[in-house]
Design a protein around this motif. Sequence first.
Motif, PDB file in Angstrom:
ATOM      1  N   ALA A 133       0.846  -1.165  -0.111  1.00  0.00           N
ATOM      2  CA  ALA A 133       0.106   0.045  -0.121  1.00  0.00           C
ATOM      3  C   ALA A 133       0.971   1.289  -0.107  1.00  0.00           C
ATOM      4  N   LEU A 134       1.972   1.298   0.844  1.00  0.00           N
ATOM      5  CA  LEU A 134       2.933   2.465   0.948  1.00  0.00           C
ATOM      6  C   LEU A 134       3.511   2.615  -0.358  1.00  0.00           C
ATOM      7  N   ARG A 135       3.828   1.651  -1.378  1.00  0.00           N
ATOM      8  CA  ARG A 135       4.489   1.572  -2.580  1.00  0.00           C
ATOM      9  C   ARG A 135       3.387   2.117  -3.941  1.00  0.00           C
ATOM     10  N   ARG A 136       2.073   1.934  -3.433  1.00  0.00           N
ATOM     11  CA  ARG A 136       1.343   2.245  -4.645  1.00  0.00           C
ATOM     12  C   ARG A 136       0.161   3.032  -3.813  1.00  0.00           C
ATOM     13  N   TRP A 137       0.137   4.047  -3.054  1.00  0.00           N
ATOM     14  CA  TRP A 137      -0.937   4.772  -2.567  1.00  0.00           C
ATOM     15  C   TRP A 137      -1.549   5.583  -3.485  1.00  0.00           C
ATOM     16  N   THR A 138      -2.745   5.405  -3.446  1.00  0.00           N
ATOM     17  CA  THR A 138      -3.609   6.016  -4.650  1.00  0.00           C
ATOM     18  C   THR A 138      -4.380   7.269  -4.196  1.00  0.00           C
ATOM     19  N   PHE A 139      -4.369   8.387  -4.961  1.00  0.00           N
ATOM     20  CA  PHE A 139      -5.020   9.593  -4.711  1.00  0.00           C
ATOM     21  C   PHE A 139      -5.873   9.785  -5.857  1.00  0.00           C
ATOM     22  N   HIS A 140      -6.832  10.382  -5.788  1.00  0.00           N
ATOM     23  CA  HIS A 140      -8.030  10.867  -6.758  1.00  0.00           C
ATOM     24  C   HIS A 140      -8.081  12.213  -6.706  1.00  0.00           C
ATOM     25  N   PRO A 141      -7.158  12.837  -7.416  1.00  0.00           N
ATOM     26  CA  PRO A 141      -7.357  14.414  -7.347  1.00  0.00           C
ATOM     27  C   PRO A 141      -8.591  14.648  -7.935  1.00  0.00           C
ATOM     28  N   ASN A 142      -9.278  15.868  -7.607  1.00  0.00           N
ATOM     29  CA  ASN A 142     -10.647  16.102  -8.164  1.00  0.00           C
ATOM     30  C   ASN A 142     -10.030  17.429  -9.018  1.00  0.00           C
ATOM     31  N   GLY A 143      -9.198  17.818  -9.173  1.00  0.00           N
ATOM     32  CA  GLY A 143      -8.434  18.724 -10.115  1.00  0.00           C
ATOM     33  C   GLY A 143      -7.278  19.280 -10.089  1.00  0.00           C
ATOM     34  N   THR A 144      -6.812  20.538 -10.403  1.00  0.00           N
ATOM     35  CA  THR A 144      -5.748  21.171 -10.208  1.00  0.00           C
ATOM     36  C   THR A 144      -6.005  22.416  -9.469  1.00  0.00           C
ATOM     37  N   GLU A 145      -5.077  23.498  -9.141  1.00  0.00           N
ATOM     38  CA  GLU A 145      -5.136  24.771  -8.792  1.00  0.00           C
ATOM     39  C   GLU A 145      -5.227  25.718  -9.861  1.00  0.00           C
ATOM     40  N   GLY A 146      -5.321  25.393 -11.167  1.00  0.00           N
ATOM     41  CA  GLY A 146      -5.697  25.901 -12.376  1.00  0.00           C
ATOM     42  C   GLY A 146      -4.681  26.790 -12.846  1.00  0.00           C
ATOM     43  N   PHE A 147      -5.121  27.614 -14.043  1.00  0.00           N
ATOM     44  CA  PHE A 147      -4.061  28.264 -14.624  1.00  0.00           C
ATOM     45  C   PHE A 147      -3.531  29.365 -13.776  1.00  0.00           C
ATOM     46  N   ALA A 148      -4.296  29.851 -12.574  1.00  0.00           N
ATOM     47  CA  ALA A 148      -3.462  30.879 -11.830  1.00  0.00           C
ATOM     48  C   ALA A 148      -2.067  30.336 -11.218  1.00  0.00           C
ATOM     49  N   LYS A 149      -2.224  29.005 -10.884  1.00  0.00           N
ATOM     50  CA  LYS A 149      -1.070  28.329 -10.305  1.00  0.00           C
ATOM     51  C   LYS A 149       0.043  27.535 -11.449  1.00  0.00           C
ATOM     52  N   ALA A 150      -0.738  27.316 -12.598  1.00  0.00           N
ATOM     53  CA  ALA A 150       0.019  26.646 -13.604  1.00  0.00           C
ATOM     54  C   ALA A 150       1.383  27.312 -13.881  1.00  0.00           C
TER      55      ALA A 150
END
Length: 190
Positions: free
Chosen positions: A166-183
Amino acid sequence: AAPSLVIATGGPSIPKMGATGFAYDLARQFGLKVVEPRPALVPLTLSGDDALFRTLSGVATPVEARAGKAAFREAALFTHRGLSGPAILQISSYWRHGEPVMIDFTPDAAPGWLVAAKRERPRAALPAVLGSALPDRLAQVLAERLGLPGEMGSQTDRKLAGAEAALRRWTFHPNGTEGFAKAEVTAGGI
């Protein structure tokens, strides 16, 4: 009149510096194909169950981050909105909305290291053992999520092998990014 015209306008990343989507509008006006622009080299945001990791805001650790076939081995940083740091910024260029991001929290650990730790430190609790490889706050949260209370000596080898996986393949499910303002850059384009 000229045989060619080059218009260098940049992309919409970092709008506070004056960036806009002008080039895409102009390209569409002349019938040029535009691959939908999206933020890249950008922090990822988390919600739901993953949002519990927000308590780790400010904690950084070396990881290997994966999205699809891309992988980057650098530091990840937990933020009040989600994940950032060099590994996450790199992987954001390959991540697509709805896909998971896999994190290897122990990229340098030898296979079987938790079982070996059990033999060496049977009276230690999992957070203490994880704390030898990870920042203490992160070790505590991961240990709680793994659900292996008590001393290492009371854990079966099978459970420890499962925790290691589990520590080697911890899965996160991002709901998005911080957008163009932070890109830092824009993916896609003309």
